[in-house]
Design a protein around this motif. Structure first.
Motif, PDB file in Angstrom:
ATOM      1  N   GLU A   6       1.000  -1.076   0.180  1.00 35.51           N
ATOM      2  CA  GLU A   6       0.025  -0.059   0.127  1.00 35.51           C
ATOM      3  C   GLU A   6       1.032   1.268  -0.236  1.00 35.51           C
ATOM      4  OE1 GLU A   6      -2.345  -2.721   3.252  1.00 35.51           O
ATOM      5  OE2 GLU A   6      -0.660  -2.094   3.085  1.00 35.51           O
ATOM      6  N   SER A   7       0.346   1.757  -0.538  1.00 30.31           N
ATOM      7  CA  SER A   7       0.579   3.544  -0.520  1.00 30.31           C
ATOM      8  C   SER A   7      -0.217   4.719  -0.092  1.00 30.31           C
ATOM      9  CB  SER A   7       1.479   3.651  -1.915  1.00 30.31           C
ATOM     10  OG  SER A   7       1.322   3.597  -2.747  1.00 30.31           O
ATOM     11  N   THR A 110      -1.620   0.750   6.130  1.00 30.62           N
ATOM     12  CA  THR A 110      -1.414   2.816   5.761  1.00 30.62           C
ATOM     13  C   THR A 110      -2.124   3.435   7.154  1.00 30.62           C
ATOM     14  OG1 THR A 110      -0.379   4.642   4.719  1.00 30.62           O
ATOM     15  CG2 THR A 110      -2.473   2.873   3.925  1.00 30.62           C
TER      16      THR A 110
END
Length: 116
Positions: A6-7, A110
């Motif tokens: 994830e980002s 995240t």
């Protein structure tokens, strides 16, 4: 094995927007549903939104009209566009997907923090 990365998380003021991305890699032969869950402080993980391989979407009532989930099948990536963020959206957001013969994988998560 399948990896999900994830980002896009971070700190944003109330009313702002963030876009989360989750890229899947590894031994992928097929991808069924992908989605996002979140875990608020002191609470159980809950579904935010998911999307089938054909693009059918499902949202938690608390995010309907504010969040949009989408996917790019060519890139094995799912996105979560989050608009009109509220402090109560503060949570760890995790990507998940069902791959190959029905195995579910999770990303690391995240952090999304919405300040008032």
């Amino acid at each position: 094995q399948v990896q999900l990365v994830e980002s896009g998380g971070g700190l944003v003021q109330a009313g702002g927007s963030l876009r989360l991305s989750c890229a899947a890699s590894g031994s992928i032969f097929s991808i069924n549903a992908m989605g996002w869950y979140r875990q608020l402080p002191g609470k159980q993980r809950e579904l935010v939104a998911d999307i089938t391989s054909s693009g059918i979407t499902n949202y938690a009532d608390s995010v309907k009209g504010r969040f949009t989930i989408s996917r790019d099948n060519a890139k094995n990536t799912v996105y979560l566009q989050m608009n009109s963020l509220k402090p109560e959206d503060t949570a760890v957001y995790s990507c998940t997907g069902v791959f190959n013969r029905g195995a579910r994988y999770w990303g690391q998560g995240t952090q999304v923090t919405v300040s008032s």
